[in-house]
Design a protein around this motif. Structure first.
Motif: not given
Length: 355
Positions: A39-43, A164-168
């Motif tokens: 995904s864009e977040g992964t890139i 965006k990167v799905g940080g926790e």
């Protein structure tokens, strides 16, 4: 991120994920292998994890003239720059700085130095050393908001990145892992310990890693020198100027020397580097930032060496102008990359813990 850049980054990541020859290199490849799709977040996360050591490019069997035309350092550099421009607050300034960074940095230093020259007309009634030229209250009223602004701006930018990167939620273990990696600049070793391939030929060295470490630790020493001066002024009733055996000088002089040496080496390497393995459109912005940092260190050391001469007022104008430009431009310069890299390392520690 523009769709063509995203699609190209996705295409190359999928080929790398199938090949896996570079899995022993930097942290990008183990992180890449945790995904089946990108995904864009992964890139964005992979791009900020990449330190542009370029080791993978010289190891890859699918680079030009192969039809796959793999160039991971370049595609990650483009994605990384796009992410910084997208997340920066206020938007738009980062994009302008990347294109005209050297000119903007130079104009900012000169412009702010002229302002300090004008301020000098308001000569303080007392004080010694620098404070006999510009009062402590005047400096504080200018630099306190200038110091807080980039922190506020970067806070907004990093929050956007984290979403965006799905940080926790960040734990101490995540932070500790990232801090150790950042302190050692482990990813600039290329993963195999031979360092970066940052010259326009197939040759590895740790020069870029050592130059980054000199700048990093020099900056931290200078920051500690400033903090120690503030403590001595506000809490110990010990206003400057300080002797050479005081904490501000013992920390600030070696810090300035480290920045001077590190920035000089980074500029030298940048001039020798192959532009096809990076983001050529931001060359001016990167050089503008490194040049600005080098000038701050040089003018600071000259202030110490020539403090008792007639050159002091002019040097002080230029040094303060450069420092003010540095603070106000920080959210849009490569200084921001340290914060993004730290965030990417923390997210990487989270993903490794989850896998």
């Amino acid at each position: 991120m523009q769709m063509d850049n995203l699609e190209e980054a996705r295409r190359q990541a999928e080929i790398c994920n199938a090949c896996r020859y570079c899995e022993g290199y930097c942290a990008v490849f183990p992180a890449l292998q945790l995904h089946r799709s990108f995904s864009e977040g992964t890139i964005t996360q992979l791009a900020n994890l990449c330190h542009n050591c370029r080791g993978c490019y010289y190891a890859c069997q699918y680079t030009d003239p192969h039809e796959f035309n793999i160039n991971i350092p370049q595609v990650m550099a483009e994605a990384r720059q796009k992410s910084w421009e997208t997340f920066a607050w206020p938007g738009g300034i980062a994009r302008i700085f990347q294109k005209r960074g050297s000119l903007i940095a130079l104009a900012a230093v000169i412009g702010f130095a002229i302002i300090f020259y004008v301020i000098r007309a308001l000569k303080p009634s007392g004080g010694e050393g620098f404070y006999a030229i510009i009062s402590h209250a005047t400096m504080t009223s200018i630099f306190l908001p200038a110091f807080l602004y980039p922190l506020f701006s970067l806070g907004i930018s990093l929050r956007r990145y984290w979403r965006k990167v799905g940080g926790e939620r960040i734990t101490w273990d995540h932070f500790k892992s990232a801090l150790i990696s950042a302190g050692k600049l482990k990813n600039l070793s290329g993963g195999h310990g031979d360092g970066c391939n940052f010259e326009e030929e197939d040759r590895f060295s740790n020069q870029r890693r050592y130059a980054h470490q000199a700048v990093l630790y020099g900056f931290l020493l200078c920051f500690a020198a400033t903090c120690s001066g503030a403590v001595m002024y506000y809490f110990l009733n010990m206003p400057g100027p300080y002797s050479i055996f005081s904490a501000p000088k013992l920390l600030g002089i070696p810090g300035g020397l480290l920045i001077l040496v590190g920035c000089s080496k980074l500029i030298q390497l940048k001039l020798k580097a192959d532009p096809e393995l990076g983001s050529a459109r931001v060359w001016s912005g990167e050089m503008g930032f490194v040049g600005l940092l080098l000038f701050i260190a040089l003018s600071g050391l000259l202030l110490f060496a020539l403090g008792g001469t007639g050159a002091l007022p002019l040097l002080l104008d230029l040094h303060l102008g450069a420092v003010l430009a540095f603070f106000l431009l920080t959210p849009y310069t490569k200084m921001a990359h340290g914060f993004y890299r730290m965030a990417a390392l923390i997210r990487n520690a989270q993903m490794k813990a989850e896998s």
